[in-house]
Write an enzyme that holds these catalytic residues in place. Structure first.
Site, PDB file in Angstrom:
ATOM      1  N   HIS A   1     115.067  71.363  14.468  1.00 38.37           N
ATOM      2  CA  HIS A   1     114.259  71.537  13.044  1.00 38.37           C
ATOM      3  C   HIS A   1     113.157  72.334  13.539  1.00 38.37           C
ATOM      4  O   HIS A   1     112.842  72.481  14.497  1.00 38.37           O
ATOM      5  CB  HIS A   1     114.045  70.101  12.626  1.00 38.37           C
ATOM      6  CG  HIS A   1     113.661  69.058  13.899  1.00 38.37           C
ATOM      7  ND1 HIS A   1     112.504  69.153  14.266  1.00 38.37           N
ATOM      8  CD2 HIS A   1     114.482  68.024  14.350  1.00 38.37           C
ATOM      9  CE1 HIS A   1     112.149  68.380  15.166  1.00 38.37           C
ATOM     10  NE2 HIS A   1     113.417  67.433  15.194  1.00 38.37           N
TER      11      HIS A   1
ATOM     12  N   HIS B   1     111.022  71.414  16.942  1.00 42.18           N
ATOM     13  CA  HIS B   1     111.638  72.138  18.106  1.00 42.18           C
ATOM     14  C   HIS B   1     111.243  73.568  18.083  1.00 42.18           C
ATOM     15  O   HIS B   1     110.836  74.046  19.054  1.00 42.18           O
ATOM     16  CB  HIS B   1     113.441  72.107  17.961  1.00 42.18           C
ATOM     17  CG  HIS B   1     113.959  70.758  18.060  1.00 42.18           C
ATOM     18  ND1 HIS B   1     114.603  70.374  17.120  1.00 42.18           N
ATOM     19  CD2 HIS B   1     114.099  69.953  19.287  1.00 42.18           C
ATOM     20  CE1 HIS B   1     115.044  68.934  17.560  1.00 42.18           C
ATOM     21  NE2 HIS B   1     114.806  68.877  18.615  1.00 42.18           N
TER      22      HIS B   1
ATOM     23  N   GLN C   1     104.741  65.392  20.285  1.00 40.67           N
ATOM     24  CA  GLN C   1     104.082  64.052  20.567  1.00 40.67           C
ATOM     25  C   GLN C   1     104.713  63.061  19.388  1.00 40.67           C
ATOM     26  O   GLN C   1     104.254  61.817  19.322  1.00 40.67           O
ATOM     27  CB  GLN C   1     102.654  64.129  19.905  1.00 40.67           C
ATOM     28  CG  GLN C   1     101.824  64.933  20.954  1.00 40.67           C
ATOM     29  CD  GLN C   1     100.558  65.147  20.726  1.00 40.67           C
ATOM     30  OE1 GLN C   1     100.058  65.336  19.165  1.00 40.67           O
ATOM     31  NE2 GLN C   1      99.369  65.953  21.557  1.00 40.67           N
TER      32      GLN C   1
END
Ligand code: PAF
Length: 280
Positions: free
Chosen positions: A34, A37, A148
């Site tokens: 998605h 990435h 993160q």
């Protein structure tokens, strides 16, 4: 873009790059790409001369009743997207390549893995740390990038790389969100239309926490958690796994708000477990 399925193949390819004095950037993934990435791949392009992405749904980080078998996969689409984002090579090992039958060595990062996701998914971070250590040994990257959204994973990997003197720079990249705030995740694909609406509760709870701290001056972490809990429970199909308010470095819970404060949570929406976090 090259597709490599063996450790030997990766070592050869990366060896060629290193002989040519090129730096190597690495993005480990479990696929079903998605925007999150893809943003890691784009960032990696800026930080290194060559970009290698691994695509391996790592069985050792899934519990016995988790979604290993149903984890979303679309390799053709992943290869196309990686190619479009300037990735030089994809490493797609099978399970036997990564875990030969006599595999007996595991990496355990103590303390940091005991709470949050580590508390509700026993053994998860043992699987993550082990596969990432193996991937680092195979790829030997100069820099490796992680999202993160998996804040605890990022801290665990940083700690492992430091403790085991791994010569790789770990870079954390910002969470990528849908327009309405839902953090992008491969697992969002599991959500029905109604659940997708409820999934917004994670972001709503985090932004509520931020408002309470920054605008209302709330200093009690318990009060923040209570308000977040009520917000989440006002959405149907939700079941809270955990809400954490604490120190982003040590991952120790705090009673009083301190800056920076990590607010992190995991919520089941239907049967899908979603995580998100915010630094305040
Ligand atoms: O974040 C993930 O996708 C996985 O935990 C990782 C880092 C690729 C290890 O399997």
């Amino acid at each position: 873009m090259k597709t490599v399925t063996t450790k030997e193949g990766v070592r050869h390819l990366v060896g060629e790059w290193k002989k040519a004095s090129l730096t190597v950037g690495f993005v480990p993934t479990m696929g079903y790409f998605h925007q999150g990435h893809l943003s890691l791949m784009d960032e990696c392009r800026k930080l290194a001369d060559r970009v290698i992405v691994s695509l391996f749904v790592n069985p050792s980080q899934f519990g016995p009743n988790e979604d290993l078998a149903s984890y979303p996969r679309d390799i053709e689409r992943d290869l196309r997207l990686a190619g479009e984002h300037g990735v030089d090579a994809i490493f797609m090992p099978d399970e036997g390549e990564m875990y030969p039958r006599n595999h007996r060595t595991w990496v355990i990062v103590e303390d940091l893995t005991e709470r949050l996701c580590g508390g509700s998914r026993p053994g998860h971070f043992r699987g993550v740390a082990t596969v990432v250590a193996k991937l680092f040994n195979i790829v030997q990257p100069d820099v490796a990038l992680f999202g993160q959204k998996d804040f605890q994973q990022l801290q665990v990997i940083r700690q492992m790389a430091k403790d085991l003197d791994m010569p790789v720079k770990i870079v954390g990249c910002p969470i990528v969100r849908e327009k309405d705030g839902l953090a992008m995740s491969s697992r969002n694909a599991y959500l029905s239309e109604e659940e997708r609406r409820s999934a917004l509760c994670l972001y709503r709870a985090l932004t509520l926490a931020r408002r309470l701290v920054l605008e209302k001056g709330v200093t009690s972490c318990l009060d923040i958690q209570k308000a977040m809990r009520e917000e989440i429970e006002s959405f149907p199909f939700t079941k809270i796994d955990y809400i954490f308010t604490g120190d982003p470095e040590s991952l120790q819970p705090l009673e009083r708000v301190r800056s920076p404060l990590l607010v992190a949570l995991a919520v089941f929406v239907g049967t899908t477990r979603l995580i998100d976090n915010m630094l305040i």
